[in-house]
Structures are given as structure tokens and as C-alpha cells.
Design an enzyme around this catalytic site. Structure first.
Site, PDB file in Angstrom:
ATOM      1  N   ILE A   1       1.043  -1.069  -0.075  1.00 62.77           N
ATOM      2  CA  ILE A   1      -0.162   0.001  -0.029  1.00 62.77           C
ATOM      3  C   ILE A   1       0.874   1.388   0.141  1.00 62.77           C
ATOM      4  O   ILE A   1       2.119   1.131   0.085  1.00 62.77           O
ATOM      5  CB  ILE A   1      -0.985   0.080   1.093  1.00 62.77           C
ATOM      6  CG1 ILE A   1      -2.003   1.074   0.987  1.00 62.77           C
ATOM      7  CG2 ILE A   1      -0.128   0.281   2.663  1.00 62.77           C
ATOM      8  CD1 ILE A   1      -3.206   0.943   2.282  1.00 62.77           C
ATOM      9  N   CYS A   2       0.398   2.239  -0.333  1.00 60.95           N
ATOM     10  CA  CYS A   2       0.950   3.631  -0.187  1.00 60.95           C
ATOM     11  C   CYS A   2      -0.004   4.779   0.123  1.00 60.95           C
ATOM     12  O   CYS A   2      -1.017   4.706  -0.598  1.00 60.95           O
ATOM     13  CB  CYS A   2       1.742   3.930  -1.504  1.00 60.95           C
ATOM     14  SG  CYS A   2       2.399   5.736  -1.545  1.00 60.95           S
ATOM     15  N   GLY A   3       0.260   5.557   1.125  1.00 64.49           N
ATOM     16  CA  GLY A   3      -0.799   6.286   1.581  1.00 64.49           C
ATOM     17  C   GLY A   3      -1.043   7.595   0.350  1.00 64.49           C
ATOM     18  O   GLY A   3      -2.197   7.976   0.188  1.00 64.49           O
TER      19      GLY A   3
ATOM     20  N   LEU B   1      -2.634   6.081  -2.512  1.00 62.49           N
ATOM     21  CA  LEU B   1      -4.063   5.797  -2.342  1.00 62.49           C
ATOM     22  C   LEU B   1      -5.012   7.211  -2.418  1.00 62.49           C
ATOM     23  O   LEU B   1      -6.060   7.300  -3.009  1.00 62.49           O
ATOM     24  CB  LEU B   1      -4.456   5.386  -0.795  1.00 62.49           C
ATOM     25  CG  LEU B   1      -5.878   4.851  -0.470  1.00 62.49           C
ATOM     26  CD1 LEU B   1      -6.229   3.755  -1.078  1.00 62.49           C
ATOM     27  CD2 LEU B   1      -5.575   4.539   1.160  1.00 62.49           C
TER      28      LEU B   1
END
EC number: 5.1.1.7
Length: 217
Positions: free
Chosen positions: A69-71, A74
Site C-alpha cells: 500500500i502507499c498512503g 491511495l
């Protein structure tokens, strides 16, 4: 090939909607993210259908490795969904990621709020391969974990937000820290079997922290 270029706080991405098309995504990420011979980006993102959520996100680092994931990624993905009204006028949505489900709210003024999951601090959750020194690890939090980077001793605190992060707290201005030189070595350090993101943080006061970011790949 049509793509969209987006960025969040300078963290930039190439976004593709494959619409059922399959490719060698790691190889494509290597080519498209190249700063001189490609579109230039920190990562390649895919927006995909999901059986569990409104959409599914996959993200590949510039070196072709896949991230959980990557904030920032996202937020870019949610912005793309909102601008293109892929869910009509709905202002709440869910995104499936390798790190689990994330939920988002889109405000009328364009702001985005998204869940990032619960921070995890235990060694096996990050994960970190090296056995932490007991004086830096109380079974719940790893702080001042020493790394030898190019004959420089770098102390990091560790956390996982679904993907690993190593944070170095410094007393000098963040701009003076050799982020590119040190960060690229921390990210691939043998202590992190799944690699890690690297951040430098300077606590300015009780309400403000200044950060510098390095990203996997």
C-alpha cells in the site's frame, strides 16, 4: 497507452486503468517510472475491479517490486475516482489493497479523508529480520534500532502501516540530512526482508513535525 500522472506532496505516480488487459506490470513499472526514458514517477498504480470493495489498487515501485500500500498513492487513486465520477455522486468508497481494506470519504471542496489502518509495532509485523536489542525493544515498540549505512550509524524507529516504515528522528533540519544517499540503502537493508520505506523527522514543537520521505524503489 493512456495513463494519468498524479502526485501527492511530491510523491508522484503513473495511474493506469487496464480494463481487463494483462501485462508484465513489474517490467512496465521499470520502463514507465524511469525519469529520463519513461513518464517518470515513484510508482505505477493500477485501478482494478474488486469482488470485496468498490475498487482494488495495485502499486509497483519504480524498481518493479510490488508494494502492499502507499498512503499518497491511495489519495491519488481516490482523487482520480472522484474527478472522473467513477462512482457517480457517491462520497464514500472502499479500496481493496494488499494491506487490507481501506475506506475513504470525499468532501465537496475536494478534500479526501481515508483510513490507513492500525499501526503495528511488533518485530514480526513490520517485519524486521534482525533480533532487536532488548534496550531498544520492549516487545511492543522498536525505537533507536541501529543500522550501519556506509559507515554511518543511523538509528530508526519501526512501524508498519500495512507496509514497513523506518523513521530516523533528527535534531538538525531535515534538509541537511542526506536522504537520497542514506534512504536508498536503508530501503534495501538486510534487516528488512520485505524492504522498507524510509523517513526522516524533526520534531519542531508539540504540534509540528517536519518530515522528509524516501520511498521503496
Amino acid at each position: 497507452m493512456k495513463f494519468t500522472k498524479l502526485q501527492s506532496v511530491g510523491n508522484d505516480f503513473v495511474l493506469l486503468d487496464p480494463q481487463g488487459e494483462e501485462q508484465d506490470w513489474p517490467k512496465l513499472a521499470l520502463h514507465m517510472c524511469h525519469r529520463h526514458f519513461g513518464a517518470g514517477a515513484d510508482g505505477l498504480m493500477l485501478i482494478l475491479p474488486s469482488e470485496k470493495a468498490d475498487f482494488r489498487m495495485r502499486i509497483f515501485n519504480a524498481d518493479g517490486s510490488e508494494a502492499e500500500i502507499c498512503g499518497n498513492g491511495l489519495r491519488c487513486l481516490i482523487h482520480y475516482i472522484a474527478v472522473n465520477k467513477l462512482l457517480g455522486n457517491l462520497d464514500e468508497l472502499s479500496i481493496e489493497t494488499l494491506a487490507g481494506m481501506r475506506h475513504a470519504q470525499i468532501f465537496k471542496d475536494g478534500r479526501i479523508r481515508t483510513t490507513m489502518g492500525k499501526p503495528m509495532f511488533e518485530a514480526h509485523q513490520i517485519p524486521v529480520a534482525a533480533e532487536p536489542d532488548p534496550k531498544h525493544y520492549n516487545g511492543q515498540l522498536i525505537s533507536d534500532f541501529p543500522l550501519n549505512i556506509n559507515n554511518r550509524r543511523v538509528l530508526v524507529s519501526l512501524v508498519s502501516m500495512g507496509n514497513p516504515h523506518a523513521i530516523h528522528f533528527c535534531t538538525k533540519p531535515v534538509e541537511e540530512f542526506p536522504l537520497g544517499e542514506v534512504g536508498s540503502q536503508v530501503e534495501i537493508h538486510k534487516a528488512f526482508p520485505k524492504r522498507t520505506n524510509f523517513e526522516v523527522a524533526n520534531i519542531l514543537d508539540t504540534e509540528h513535525i517536519k518530515c522528509g520521505f524516501g520511498n521503496e524503489g
